[in-house]
Enzyme design. Structure first.
Site, PDB file in Angstrom:
ATOM      1  N   GLU A  24       0.847  -1.186   0.000  1.00 60.40           N
ATOM      2  CA  GLU A  24       0.000   0.000   0.000  1.00 60.40           C
ATOM      3  C   GLU A  24       0.889   1.245   0.000  1.00 60.40           C
ATOM      4  O   GLU A  24       1.865   1.316   0.732  1.00 60.40           O
ATOM      5  CB  GLU A  24      -0.915   0.014   1.247  1.00 60.40           C
ATOM      6  CG  GLU A  24      -1.915  -1.127   1.260  1.00 60.40           C
ATOM      7  CD  GLU A  24      -3.008  -0.962   2.320  1.00 60.40           C
ATOM      8  OE1 GLU A  24      -3.112   0.123   2.926  1.00 60.40           O
ATOM      9  OE2 GLU A  24      -3.758  -1.934   2.515  1.00 60.40           O
ATOM     10  N   HIS A  81      -5.322   0.885  -2.006  1.00 66.36           N
ATOM     11  CA  HIS A  81      -5.720  -0.512  -1.867  1.00 66.36           C
ATOM     12  C   HIS A  81      -5.252  -1.187  -3.146  1.00 66.36           C
ATOM     13  O   HIS A  81      -5.881  -1.011  -4.197  1.00 66.36           O
ATOM     14  CB  HIS A  81      -7.240  -0.626  -1.685  1.00 66.36           C
ATOM     15  CG  HIS A  81      -7.720  -0.162  -0.347  1.00 66.36           C
ATOM     16  ND1 HIS A  81      -9.046   0.044  -0.049  1.00 66.36           N
ATOM     17  CD2 HIS A  81      -7.026   0.133   0.790  1.00 66.36           C
ATOM     18  CE1 HIS A  81      -9.146   0.429   1.223  1.00 66.36           C
ATOM     19  NE2 HIS A  81      -7.945   0.509   1.734  1.00 66.36           N
TER      20      HIS A  81
HETATM   21 ZN   LIG Z   1      -7.153   0.978   3.543  1.00 67.00          ZN
END
Ligand SMILES: [Zn+2]
Length: 184
Positions: A24, A81
């Site tokens: 991420e 994400h």
């Molecule tokens: Zn998240």
């Protein structure tokens, strides 16, 4: 509350998300009022950066000080994400520590990047409008909430209109018929 981004800033966010995948990406959006002026990546210091994010504390603090010195505000905190929707996960909601700062999420899915912003106040999630376009081209935000004075003014005018209608309808009534009582 709204966030205004340029197309180039949107592309930069998508690029940072793709470059960091499968981890991420995270960072800050800084600017003035609602207009983003800078996208600032911050290293992801989470123990498991594939599934979580945590802004590196030291770099985050230092960046905030630098922004303040330059007259820029922290407008949003972003993360990606790498394989999902741009919707806050239960962990995102639990870890959201800024009730007044929007959280931007870039969701990558089948190579496509989607972006959404959210306000997370003590566990309650609400969407934040994102405008993508040239600075200064966003339409003016409508004032959705009425002030107390506006509500009182609306009530008074409704009462006056009702009273006027009653007076008008009474004045338009035909005169009462003369009742002739037969004499005995
Ligand atoms: Zn998240």
């Amino acid at each position: 509350m709204r966030l205004c981004l340029t197309e180039a800033q949107g592309h930069a966010l998508a690029r940072y998300a793709r470059d960091a995948a499968p981890q991420e990406a995270c960072g800050l959006l800084a600017g003035v009022r609602e207009q983003v002026e800078e996208v600032i990546p911050i290293p992801n210091a989470a123990a498991d950066p594939v599934h979580h994010y945590r802004l590196d504390d030291v770099i985050f603090a230092r960046t905030l000080m630098q922004l303040e010195a330059r007259g820029l505000e922290l407008l949003a905190i972003y993360h990606s994400h790498p394989n999902g929707d741009p919707i806050p996960s239960p962990t995102d909601v639990r870890q959201a520590t800024f009730p007044d700062t929007p959280y931007v999420i870039i969701g990558l899915y089948n190579g496509e990047a989607r972006l959404a912003a959210w306000r997370v106040r003590y566990g309650e999630v609400t969407p934040v409008e994102v405008y993508v376009g040239l600075p200064g081209t966003a339409p003016a935000v409508r004032e959705a909430k009425l002030s107390r004075a506006q509500i009182i003014a609306i009530l008074i005018s409704a009462i006056l209109a009702f009273a006027f209608m009653i007076i008008l309808s009474l004045s338009l009534l035909p005169p009462a018929p003369v009742i002739v009582t037969p004499l005995p």
